[in-house]
Design a protein around this motif. Structure first.
Motif, PDB file in Angstrom:
ATOM      1  N   ALA A 122       1.096  -1.335   0.030  1.00 30.88           N
ATOM      2  CA  ALA A 122      -0.188  -0.055  -0.605  1.00 30.88           C
ATOM      3  C   ALA A 122       1.146   1.349  -0.069  1.00 30.88           C
ATOM      4  O   ALA A 122       0.493   2.563  -0.764  1.00 30.88           O
ATOM      5  CB  ALA A 122      -1.222   0.238   1.557  1.00 30.88           C
ATOM      6  N   TRP A 123       1.866   1.533   0.963  1.00 30.45           N
ATOM      7  CA  TRP A 123       2.989   2.205   0.743  1.00 30.45           C
ATOM      8  C   TRP A 123       3.616   2.682  -0.521  1.00 30.45           C
ATOM      9  O   TRP A 123       3.608   3.313  -1.194  1.00 30.45           O
ATOM     10  CB  TRP A 123       3.477   2.327   2.223  1.00 30.45           C
ATOM     11  CG  TRP A 123       5.153   2.959   1.980  1.00 30.45           C
ATOM     12  CD1 TRP A 123       4.935   4.333   2.640  1.00 30.45           C
ATOM     13  CD2 TRP A 123       6.051   3.169   1.648  1.00 30.45           C
ATOM     14  NE1 TRP A 123       5.988   5.073   2.876  1.00 30.45           N
ATOM     15  CE2 TRP A 123       7.259   4.686   1.926  1.00 30.45           C
ATOM     16  CE3 TRP A 123       6.982   2.688  -0.101  1.00 30.45           C
ATOM     17  CZ2 TRP A 123       8.099   5.333   1.681  1.00 30.45           C
ATOM     18  CZ3 TRP A 123       8.136   2.859   0.165  1.00 30.45           C
ATOM     19  CH2 TRP A 123       8.625   4.339   0.859  1.00 30.45           C
ATOM     20  N   ALA A 124       3.955   1.482  -1.101  1.00 33.71           N
ATOM     21  CA  ALA A 124       4.246   1.951  -2.417  1.00 33.71           C
ATOM     22  C   ALA A 124       3.504   2.063  -3.636  1.00 33.71           C
ATOM     23  O   ALA A 124       4.139   3.319  -4.280  1.00 33.71           O
ATOM     24  CB  ALA A 124       4.826   0.315  -2.572  1.00 33.71           C
ATOM     25  N   ALA A 125       2.325   1.524  -3.404  1.00 32.37           N
ATOM     26  CA  ALA A 125       1.548   1.512  -4.804  1.00 32.37           C
ATOM     27  C   ALA A 125       0.856   3.110  -4.475  1.00 32.37           C
ATOM     28  O   ALA A 125       1.447   3.595  -5.603  1.00 32.37           O
ATOM     29  CB  ALA A 125       0.102   1.231  -4.264  1.00 32.37           C
ATOM     30  N   ASP A 126       1.189   4.111  -3.068  1.00 36.75           N
ATOM     31  CA  ASP A 126       0.690   5.064  -3.068  1.00 36.75           C
ATOM     32  C   ASP A 126       2.346   6.255  -3.755  1.00 36.75           C
ATOM     33  O   ASP A 126       1.810   7.494  -4.339  1.00 36.75           O
ATOM     34  CB  ASP A 126       0.801   5.538  -1.667  1.00 36.75           C
ATOM     35  CG  ASP A 126      -0.701   5.397  -0.719  1.00 36.75           C
ATOM     36  OD1 ASP A 126      -1.449   5.012  -1.539  1.00 36.75           O
ATOM     37  OD2 ASP A 126      -0.416   5.044   0.304  1.00 36.75           O
ATOM     38  N   ARG A 127       3.112   5.384  -3.945  1.00 35.11           N
ATOM     39  CA  ARG A 127       3.673   6.201  -4.586  1.00 35.11           C
ATOM     40  C   ARG A 127       4.547   5.961  -5.935  1.00 35.11           C
ATOM     41  O   ARG A 127       5.644   6.590  -6.147  1.00 35.11           O
ATOM     42  CB  ARG A 127       5.251   6.047  -3.608  1.00 35.11           C
ATOM     43  CG  ARG A 127       5.132   6.839  -2.554  1.00 35.11           C
ATOM     44  CD  ARG A 127       5.980   6.050  -1.217  1.00 35.11           C
ATOM     45  NE  ARG A 127       5.964   7.039  -0.244  1.00 35.11           N
ATOM     46  CZ  ARG A 127       5.097   7.493   0.874  1.00 35.11           C
ATOM     47  NH1 ARG A 127       4.428   6.635   1.141  1.00 35.11           N
ATOM     48  NH2 ARG A 127       5.229   7.948   1.896  1.00 35.11           N
ATOM     49  N   GLY A 128       3.216   5.308  -6.119  1.00 28.28           N
ATOM     50  CA  GLY A 128       3.337   5.068  -7.948  1.00 28.28           C
ATOM     51  C   GLY A 128       4.727   4.180  -7.956  1.00 28.28           C
ATOM     52  O   GLY A 128       4.752   3.959  -9.604  1.00 28.28           O
TER      53      GLY A 128
END
Length: 297
Positions: free
Chosen positions: A153-159
């Motif tokens: 989730a953290w990585a997805a928020d950063r694209g």
């Protein structure tokens, strides 16, 4: 006197092993709780299978005396976390993180038993009751943390996922960590048996087998081969491509050399214990894989 000093150093640094456990097990257990709840609400059979397989693997590990009861429980939690993090619908156990974890466990189990008589004579053999919980967390924990729901989730928020041009970044990083764990165990265990007189990775001074930072050609080549095996098995299980294989293998090998460097420096000076070195080395392998991915984009 040397053994007394080494024992005193291990006792003084026990807090590092506890810190590794605290960094891994609660996070993995939380991930299992969240993922398990999600799957129970949508397809409860999948949750039962994932948890059941993980528990069974932990029980077998304990019965084989490859790990203590606490270590087997920690391994089951970490395995369940990796399964939930990597499974897709329809659920196929052989296409999840279970497969590379199982491969690491089998490789480590076999390597520790090769030449056991010689290792016992050298005083470097693994304890008969198997690995401790902190050892399991140090070797497998980074893989679970890298692939967890919260990291995704953290990585997805950063694209990360939107712009990824190669295999899944976090799965590749997790696989690199597992490849390093296998490579480290194999290089150490087989190097003691077949490698002859090892040398420190810094300065190449000849030392006794089993010393921190000691390497041999036989052990290093065996470790590189083990990393390739785990990268290959994991790539197939996670449905990755040639990029996942190459980068996770390269990351695992990079972590293997980092392990030796940490052993020859910080561990020999009594600043880090073996669990901390293993944890940092698997983290280095994962970080190296992410770095290679970034360069390859």
């Amino acid at each position: 006197m040397t053994q007394t000093f080494a024992s005193a150093t291990r006792t003084r640094l026990d807090w590092q092993s506890k810190l590794v456990l605290l960094a891994v097990v609660p996070a993995a257990a939380t991930d299992v709780a969240f993922r398990g709840q999600w799957w129970v609400a949508r397809q409860w059979q999948t949750a039962v299978w994932a948890l059941g397989i993980s528990a069974l693997l932990g029980l077998i590990t304990w019965k084989l005396r490859a790990a203590t009861a606490a270590a087997s429980a920690a391994g089951a939690i970490i395995t369940a976390s990796l399964i939930f993090s990597t499974l897709s619908f329809p659920y196929e156990p052989w296409h999840t993180g279970l497969v590379p974890v199982l491969a690491v466990s089998l490789v480590a189990f076999a390597a520790t038993r090769v030449g056991r008589t010689k290792k016992e004579r050298l005083g470097t053999a693994e304890a008969r009751q198997g690995r401790a919980a902190a050892q399991i967390a140090a070797n497998l924990g980074i893989a679970a943390l890298a692939a967890s729901e919260f990291t995704q989730a953290w990585a997805a928020d950063r694209g990360w996922f939107a712009h990824a041009t190669l295999a899944e970044p976090l799965f590749t990083a997790a696989l690199a960590a597992l490849a390093e764990a296998a490579a480290d165990t194999v290089s150490s265990e087989l190097g003691q048996v077949f490698g002859g007189r090892p040398r420190l990775i810094l300065g190449f001074r000849a030392v006794e087998p089993g010393e921190d930072g000691a390497v041999s050609w036989a052990g290093t080549l065996a470790g590189v081969a083990a990393a390739a095996a785990i990268a290959g098995v994991g790539t197939w299980a996670l449905r990755g491509g040639s990029a996942m294989f190459a980068i996770s293998w390269a990351g695992g090998v990079a972590g293997l050399f980092l392990d030796s460097l940490l052993g020859a420096t910080l561990e020999r000076r009594g600043w880090l214990n073996n669990d901390a070195v293993n944890f940092l080395s698997t983290a280095g392998a994962a970080a190296a894989a992410l770095g290679f991915l970034a360069v390859a984009r």
